[in-house]
Design a protein around this motif. Structure first.
Motif, PDB file in Angstrom:
ATOM      1  N   SER A  70       0.847  -1.192   0.000  1.00 28.39           N
ATOM      2  CA  SER A  70       0.000   0.000   0.000  1.00 28.39           C
ATOM      3  C   SER A  70       0.880   1.238   0.000  1.00 28.39           C
ATOM      4  CB  SER A  70      -0.936   0.013   1.210  1.00 28.39           C
ATOM      5  OG  SER A  70      -0.209   0.207   2.408  1.00 28.39           O
ATOM      6  N   TYR A  71       0.317   2.318  -0.503  1.00 25.54           N
ATOM      7  CA  TYR A  71       0.977   3.619  -0.528  1.00 25.54           C
ATOM      8  C   TYR A  71       0.024   4.586   0.148  1.00 25.54           C
ATOM      9  CZ  TYR A  71       2.935   7.959  -2.386  1.00 25.54           C
ATOM     10  OH  TYR A  71       3.479   9.213  -2.517  1.00 25.54           O
ATOM     11  N   SER A  72       0.547   5.359   1.102  1.00 22.29           N
ATOM     12  CA  SER A  72      -0.309   6.273   1.866  1.00 22.29           C
ATOM     13  C   SER A  72       0.454   7.554   2.176  1.00 22.29           C
ATOM     14  CB  SER A  72      -0.734   5.631   3.191  1.00 22.29           C
ATOM     15  OG  SER A  72      -1.341   4.386   2.979  1.00 22.29           O
ATOM     16  N   SER A  73      -0.309   8.598   2.487  1.00 18.52           N
ATOM     17  CA  SER A  73       0.300   9.876   2.850  1.00 18.52           C
ATOM     18  C   SER A  73       0.288  10.063   4.364  1.00 18.52           C
ATOM     19  CB  SER A  73      -0.414  11.022   2.135  1.00 18.52           C
ATOM     20  OG  SER A  73      -1.788  10.969   2.383  1.00 18.52           O
ATOM     21  N   VAL A  92      -2.258   8.997   7.538  1.00 16.76           N
ATOM     22  CA  VAL A  92      -3.175   7.898   7.220  1.00 16.76           C
ATOM     23  C   VAL A  92      -2.964   6.773   8.237  1.00 16.76           C
ATOM     24  CG1 VAL A  92      -3.736   6.066   5.567  1.00 16.76           C
ATOM     25  CG2 VAL A  92      -3.412   8.427   4.775  1.00 16.76           C
ATOM     26  N   ARG A 137      -4.260   2.989   8.942  1.00 11.94           N
ATOM     27  CA  ARG A 137      -4.948   1.817   8.384  1.00 11.94           C
ATOM     28  C   ARG A 137      -5.024   0.770   9.489  1.00 11.94           C
ATOM     29  NH1 ARG A 137      -5.291   1.950   2.645  1.00 11.94           N
ATOM     30  NH2 ARG A 137      -3.983   3.571   1.734  1.00 11.94           N
ATOM     31  N   THR A 194       5.014  10.432   2.868  1.00 10.07           N
ATOM     32  CA  THR A 194       4.375   9.292   2.218  1.00 10.07           C
ATOM     33  C   THR A 194       5.083   8.033   2.699  1.00 10.07           C
ATOM     34  OG1 THR A 194       5.830   9.345   0.283  1.00 10.07           O
ATOM     35  CG2 THR A 194       3.756  10.574   0.123  1.00 10.07           C
ATOM     36  N   THR A 204       5.445   3.632   1.559  1.00 14.09           N
ATOM     37  CA  THR A 204       5.069   2.419   0.838  1.00 14.09           C
ATOM     38  C   THR A 204       5.264   1.266   1.807  1.00 14.09           C
ATOM     39  OG1 THR A 204       5.778   3.379  -1.257  1.00 14.09           O
ATOM     40  CG2 THR A 204       5.492   0.989  -1.192  1.00 14.09           C
ATOM     41  N   SER A 255     -10.295   5.844   7.118  1.00 10.85           N
ATOM     42  CA  SER A 255     -11.398   5.498   6.221  1.00 10.85           C
ATOM     43  C   SER A 255     -12.716   5.474   6.996  1.00 10.85           C
ATOM     44  CB  SER A 255     -11.153   4.130   5.578  1.00 10.85           C
ATOM     45  OG  SER A 255     -11.323   3.100   6.536  1.00 10.85           O
TER      46      SER A 255
END
Length: 183
Positions: free
Chosen positions: A51-54, A57, A59, A127, A129, A167
């Motif tokens: 996954s790639y996130s800023s 974030v 999860r 960011t 990964t 989310s």
């Protein structure tokens, strides 16, 4: 490779041996024989996820139940995250406790989270990964989760909670007390 068991039985921080020179570096990120010897049991990974996130974030916290439970070997390819595992094994001495570790592209550490744990991470860099191996295939009907701000868990996310990007699905996860049972 060095395997360091955490306070949660079965969870390990893995520090690879990194060979650096003026060209860059080389490391073995996974070797089944070394890995199984290091954690003391056989694991067969069947799926890789990325996954790639800023920044900000979050999860998680996610898990799979029953026959679809998953062990995970996680690492960061770019950036920095706070990685968290919560013990959900009902007969464990550390049920409801969590372990957290900073994983970065620079420190190359990995975190092994066995079956019976919820898992999540927060991106601390601009960011990130994130890469992980699973020992079981994802099954939507078997998914479970815990709310990130459960007061019983009291996880220190090292970031003000009002700065997190979460989310809609993760915002309504249950507390540990109300969560779907893992077994």
């Amino acid at each position: 490779m060095r395997f360091i068991e955490t306070k949660l039985e079965g969870c390990f921080v893995i520090e690879p041996t990194v060979f650096k020179d003026d060209r860059g570096y080389f490391m073995e990120s996974f070797n089944e024989n070394t890995f199984e010897k290091g954690i003391g049991k056989k694991i067969h990974f069947v799926q890789d996820n990325q996954s790639y996130s800023s920044k900000g974030v979050l999860r998680g916290l996610h898990y799979q139940c029953g026959e679809h439970a998953q062990a995970k070997l996680v690492r960061v390819l770019e950036g920095e995250v706070l990685d968290v595992a919560v013990d959900l094994r009902p007969n464990s001495k550390t049920f409801g406790y969590y372990e957290s570790i900073i994983l970065t592209a620079e420190n190359q550490k990995q975190f092994f989270v066995p079956r019976g744990f919820a898992h999540g991470f927060l991106v601390l860099s601009d960011t990130a990964t994130f890469f992980y191996k699973c020992d079981n295939f994802y099954n939507k009907e078997s998914e479970g989760g815990l709310i990130y701000n459960d007061p019983t868990l009291n996880i220190d996310w090292q970031t003000p909670l009002d700065h997190l990007i979460i989310s809609d699905k993760d915002k309504i996860l249950p507390t540990l007390q109300n969560a779907k049972k893992i077994w």
